[in-house]
Design a protein around this motif. Structure first.
Motif, short mmCIF file in Angstrom:
data_model
loop_
_atom_site.label_atom_id
_atom_site.label_comp_id
_atom_site.label_asym_id
_atom_site.label_seq_id
_atom_site.Cartn_x
_atom_site.Cartn_y
_atom_site.Cartn_z
N TRP A 277 50.22 56.62 38.76
CA TRP A 277 50.27 55.15 38.74
C TRP A 277 49.04 54.57 39.43
O TRP A 277 48.42 53.63 38.93
N PHE A 278 48.68 55.14 40.58
CA PHE A 278 47.57 54.60 41.35
C PHE A 278 46.21 55.04 40.81
O PHE A 278 45.21 54.34 41.00
N ASN A 279 46.14 56.18 40.16
CA ASN A 279 44.87 56.65 39.61
C ASN A 279 44.47 55.89 38.34
O ASN A 279 43.30 55.82 37.99
N ALA A 280 45.45 55.35 37.64
CA ALA A 280 45.17 54.54 36.45
C ALA A 280 44.77 53.13 36.87
O ALA A 280 44.99 52.72 38.02
N PRO A 281 44.16 52.35 35.97
CA PRO A 281 43.77 50.98 36.31
C PRO A 281 44.96 50.14 36.79
O PRO A 281 46.08 50.29 36.29
N ILE A 282 44.72 49.29 37.77
CA ILE A 282 45.75 48.39 38.30
C ILE A 282 45.26 46.96 38.10
O ILE A 282 44.11 46.64 38.41
N ASN A 283 46.12 46.11 37.59
CA ASN A 283 45.76 44.71 37.38
C ASN A 283 47.01 43.85 37.52
O ASN A 283 48.10 44.34 37.87
N ASN A 284 46.87 42.55 37.27
CA ASN A 284 48.00 41.64 37.45
C ASN A 284 49.17 41.97 36.54
O ASN A 284 50.34 41.82 36.93
N ALA A 285 48.90 42.40 35.32
CA ALA A 285 49.97 42.72 34.39
C ALA A 285 50.78 43.92 34.89
O ALA A 285 52.01 43.93 34.80
N LYS A 286 50.10 44.91 35.43
CA LYS A 286 50.79 46.09 35.95
C LYS A 286 51.62 45.74 37.17
O LYS A 286 52.76 46.22 37.32
N LEU A 287 51.10 44.92 38.04
CA LEU A 287 51.84 44.49 39.22
C LEU A 287 53.03 43.63 38.83
O LEU A 287 54.11 43.74 39.42
N ALA A 288 52.88 42.79 37.82
CA ALA A 288 53.98 41.95 37.35
C ALA A 288 55.09 42.81 36.75
O ALA A 288 56.28 42.57 36.99
#
Length: 340
Positions: A277-288
């Protein structure tokens, strides 16, 4: 049926939803017959036997719906049954929603075809949105059809299977039109308390210890994400320029990864189950997407305890709260001091 499975008004989207679901329904095989069939592998027979017992427990001990859901099985021959596409603005944590008749608005689009999900993600990205695509193990038609067990649901241990069955049946027990955060947190609460009760009833102390450890890690993870969301919210509500905001966003997400590594290596003794989860890209959509499933769970479990672990009383209490309008619904859940 198409309306029940989709979140978009386009005919093509409805068509792929309906076609994907109908294909799965047409491939169903009765669990009882598969258990008895000589051609069924030993491993599958063991899983289906456990699933059958879990299904009985759901009705007898958790007061979940008594119907034909999860009494049939389908091998879908892939790693996910659907792919969910989430989207959010570059500088906002409020997810984009898609609305349809009957079930209201949800913060994702679901696709039975991975390529179609990827194409949708590309189009949303072209619109300047943060996008996140994730594979889904199980889905619910909320009782509109007899949902089957899927091969994706049998990939892990029986605790995982029990959690999925309890979660999806909870959606059939209670669903609030247009309030995904409420619906998912309620289902997670039923899933969590139900799996604990099932493990205790089975006398599986080792399994219960593993499950509680997993739940603790999940709570730590959600707390970490919640902290980051709070920090990002301050960034997005500031008077920074877009370039300054983008830089602050990147720095905040870097801190999130650093905090995770510290937690993993210290508190979790090196457990790496969340590395992907953390190695892949993180953005607002993922956090939402992550917040939809977690933020209200503690309030639901607290209400369950106020109801003395009595599922019918708990469901009745949740129903009374569900009948309120937002924002009164969320406030009532947090403020509850009694079951009744």
């Amino acid at each position: 049926m198409a309306s029940a499975l989709s979140g978009c008004t386009s005919v093509s989207y409805y068509a792929q939803s309906l076609e994907g679901h109908v294909r799965i329904m047409a491939a169903r095989q009765d669990v009882g017959k598969l258990i008895q069939a000589p051609s069924t592998s030993k491993a599958l027979r063991a899983k289906l036997t456990s699933a059958s017992a879990i299904r009985r427990f759901a009705t007898d001990d958790l007061a979940l719906p008594e119907n034909n859901s999860y009494r049939s099985y389908v091998d879908i021959h892939r790693d996910a049954v659907t792919w969910a596409v989430f989207a959010a603005p570059q500088f906002s944590l409020t997810p984009k929603t898609w609305c349809f008749p009957v079930f209201g608005c949800v913060p994702y689009r679901g696709y039975f075809d991975r390529k179609s999900a990827a194409e949708s993600a590309v189009e949303l990205h072209r619109q300047g949105l943060d996008v996140y695509v994730t594979g889904i193990t199980a889905y619910s038609t909320l009782g509109w059809s007899s949902d089957p067990l899927l091969s994706t649901m049998l990939r892990q241990d029986d605790s995982y299977l029990a959690s999925l069955v309890f979660h999806e049946l909870a959606h059939q027990r209670l669903y609030v039109n247009g309030d995904s955060a409420f619906n998912e947190a309620f289902a997670v609460a039923v899933e969590t308390t139900g799996t604990r009760k099932w493990l205790r009833a089975a006398g599986d102390r080792a399994g219960l210890r593993r499950y509680e450890t997993d739940r603790k890690r999940s709570a730590d993870f959600l707390a970490l994400v919640s902290r980051t969301r709070d920090e990002l919210r301050q960034v997005y509500e500031s008077s920074r320029t877009p370039d300054e905001m983008a830089a602050a966003k990147a720095a905040t997400l870097d801190r999130l990864r650093t905090r995770y590594r510290q937690m993993r290596d210290r508190s979790w003794a090196g457990y790496r189950g969340y590395d992907a989860w953390f190695n892949a890209p993180i953005n607002n959509a993922k956090l939402a997407a992550t917040s939809v499933y977690g933020e209200q769970v503690p309030a639901f479990i607290r209400l369950f305890d106020l109801c003395s672990g009595d599922y019918p009383r708990f469901y009745a209490s949740v129903r009374r709260i569900a009948d309120l309008h937002e924002p009164a619904r969320g406030k009532a859940l947090k403020a509850a001091t009694t079951c009744d």
